[in-house]
Motif scaffolding. Structure first.
Motif, PDB file in Angstrom:
ATOM      1  N   THR A 161      -4.386 -20.976  26.642  1.00 58.96           N
ATOM      2  CA  THR A 161      -4.754 -21.754  27.815  1.00 58.96           C
ATOM      3  C   THR A 161      -3.530 -21.963  28.703  1.00 58.96           C
ATOM      4  O   THR A 161      -2.434 -22.239  28.202  1.00 58.96           O
ATOM      5  N   THR A 162      -3.712 -21.813  30.011  1.00 62.03           N
ATOM      6  CA  THR A 162      -2.618 -22.033  30.950  1.00 62.03           C
ATOM      7  C   THR A 162      -3.027 -23.086  31.971  1.00 62.03           C
ATOM      8  O   THR A 162      -4.135 -23.054  32.509  1.00 62.03           O
ATOM      9  N   TYR A 163      -2.121 -24.024  32.209  1.00 60.81           N
ATOM     10  CA  TYR A 163      -2.302 -25.031  33.250  1.00 60.81           C
ATOM     11  C   TYR A 163      -1.318 -24.728  34.382  1.00 60.81           C
ATOM     12  O   TYR A 163      -0.136 -24.442  34.125  1.00 60.81           O
ATOM     13  N   VAL A 164      -1.785 -24.781  35.609  1.00 57.18           N
ATOM     14  CA  VAL A 164      -0.903 -24.669  36.765  1.00 57.18           C
ATOM     15  C   VAL A 164      -0.921 -26.011  37.478  1.00 57.18           C
ATOM     16  O   VAL A 164      -1.969 -26.467  37.946  1.00 57.18           O
ATOM     17  N   CYS A 165       0.238 -26.658  37.535  1.00 52.66           N
ATOM     18  CA  CYS A 165       0.362 -27.946  38.209  1.00 52.66           C
ATOM     19  C   CYS A 165       0.819 -27.702  39.642  1.00 52.66           C
ATOM     20  O   CYS A 165       1.896 -27.130  39.870  1.00 52.66           O
ATOM     21  N   THR A 166       0.019 -28.107  40.588  1.00 50.30           N
ATOM     22  CA  THR A 166       0.318 -27.855  41.984  1.00 50.30           C
ATOM     23  C   THR A 166       0.145 -29.135  42.792  1.00 50.30           C
ATOM     24  O   THR A 166      -0.124 -30.203  42.239  1.00 50.30           O
ATOM     25  N   SER A 167       0.326 -29.037  44.115  1.00 49.07           N
ATOM     26  CA  SER A 167       0.244 -30.211  44.980  1.00 49.07           C
ATOM     27  C   SER A 167      -0.726 -29.949  46.116  1.00 49.07           C
ATOM     28  O   SER A 167      -1.210 -28.823  46.314  1.00 49.07           O
ATOM     29  N   GLU A 168      -0.969 -30.985  46.906  1.00 48.43           N
ATOM     30  CA  GLU A 168      -1.859 -30.850  48.062  1.00 48.43           C
ATOM     31  C   GLU A 168      -1.267 -29.925  49.118  1.00 48.43           C
ATOM     32  O   GLU A 168      -1.976 -29.456  50.009  1.00 48.43           O
ATOM     33  N   ARG A 169       0.020 -29.645  49.022  1.00 49.52           N
ATOM     34  CA  ARG A 169       0.679 -28.746  49.980  1.00 49.52           C
ATOM     35  C   ARG A 169       0.148 -27.322  49.862  1.00 49.52           C
ATOM     36  O   ARG A 169       0.138 -26.570  50.835  1.00 49.52           O
ATOM     37  N   ALA A 170      -0.285 -26.924  48.679  1.00 56.26           N
ATOM     38  CA  ALA A 170      -0.821 -25.574  48.476  1.00 56.26           C
ATOM     39  C   ALA A 170      -2.152 -25.430  49.204  1.00 56.26           C
ATOM     40  O   ALA A 170      -2.934 -26.380  49.275  1.00 56.26           O
ATOM     41  N   THR A 171      -2.403 -24.250  49.723  1.00 53.83           N
ATOM     42  CA  THR A 171      -3.657 -24.032  50.433  1.00 53.83           C
ATOM     43  C   THR A 171      -4.829 -24.046  49.444  1.00 53.83           C
ATOM     44  O   THR A 171      -4.665 -23.738  48.263  1.00 53.83           O
ATOM     45  N   ILE A 172      -5.985 -24.387  49.966  1.00 54.91           N
ATOM     46  CA  ILE A 172      -7.188 -24.401  49.136  1.00 54.91           C
ATOM     47  C   ILE A 172      -7.447 -23.005  48.568  1.00 54.91           C
ATOM     48  O   ILE A 172      -7.794 -22.850  47.385  1.00 54.91           O
ATOM     49  N   ASP A 173      -7.273 -21.977  49.381  1.00 53.32           N
ATOM     50  CA  ASP A 173      -7.529 -20.604  48.923  1.00 53.32           C
ATOM     51  C   ASP A 173      -6.617 -20.230  47.767  1.00 53.32           C
ATOM     52  O   ASP A 173      -7.073 -19.642  46.767  1.00 53.32           O
TER      53      ASP A 173
END
Length: 221
Positions: free
Chosen positions: A101-113
């Motif tokens: 299993t892989t989790y990618v932690c991102t922020s609202e700065r990343a585009t929805i696409d």
């Protein structure tokens, strides 16, 4: 949650060269130690810079260690976590295969696409506006049952973890190599501290192969 930062540096404290190219710092004895540490962890965490530079798999290599995990009722490999504020992880990155299993932690700065592309291959954790809020992201990981966390770099992520008081233990293999370069990445990059420097307590120092392994505890640990 117990967070262990593990790194290999040159004798002058560099993680790699100024070209951000992987340098052979440690040897077989340290590779075995790192594999054991991975096998004893619930998750292995890296920053997106490490993924882009090295395309690591972040899985346990030794079959005997995999068998031990299975005997404990655990998956063959620990979960993998990428801290990636702008969702830059390539969808064909090795860390996104189906080995674990892989989790990618991102922020609202990343585009929805970009976030949706990664959501097809990984569990997405969105925490923070401009950059990943590590306190929130790690709380989410803990809620998923990930308690024993191993962090493998790079320097920007390691600094941020110290900045947020999330590090319990620091293990550094110091190899018999000098890399040099004012622009070469170090163990803890980022903005750097100017006050309230984190202090460490040396727990052990041992020879490993041709280098030395230092294990430090923080006030958390």
């Amino acid at each position: 949650m117990h967070v262990v930062v593990n790194a290999a540096t040159s004798a002058d404290g560099k993680l790699s060269s100024r070209r951000r190219e992987q340098i052979p710092i440690s040897g077989d004895a340290d590779f075995t130690r790192v594999d054991r540490l991975r096998a004893d962890s619930d998750a292995v965490v890296v920053g997106v810079g490490t993924v882009l530079a090295d395309d690591p798999h972040l899985t346990v290599k030794e079959e005997a260690l995999i068998d031990e995990r299975r005997d404990r009722g655990e998956p063959a490999h620990p979960a993998r976590v990428v801290v990636d504020s702008r969702a830059r992880t390539p969808t064909d990155a090795a860390v996104l295969d189906d080995a674990a299993t892989t989790y990618v932690c991102t922020s609202e700065r990343a585009t929805i696409d970009d976030r949706m592309d990664l959501a097809d291959r990984a569990e997405l954790v969105t925490a923070g506006d401009d950059r990943v809020d590590l306190l929130r992201a790690f709380a989410t990981l803990q809620a998923q049952g990930l308690e024993r966390i191993m962090v493998e770099g790079g320097g920007e992520l390691i600094f941020s973890l110290f900045e947020d008081g999330l590090v319990d233990e620091l293990r550094v293999f110091v190899g018999p190599t000098v890399i040099g370069g004012r622009d070469a990445p170090t163990l803890a990059d980022g903005e750097g501290f100017v006050a309230d420097f984190p202090t460490l307590e040396l727990e052990s120092l041992e020879r490993v192969g041709e280098g030395a392994l230092l294990t430090w505890r923080t006030a958390n640990g």
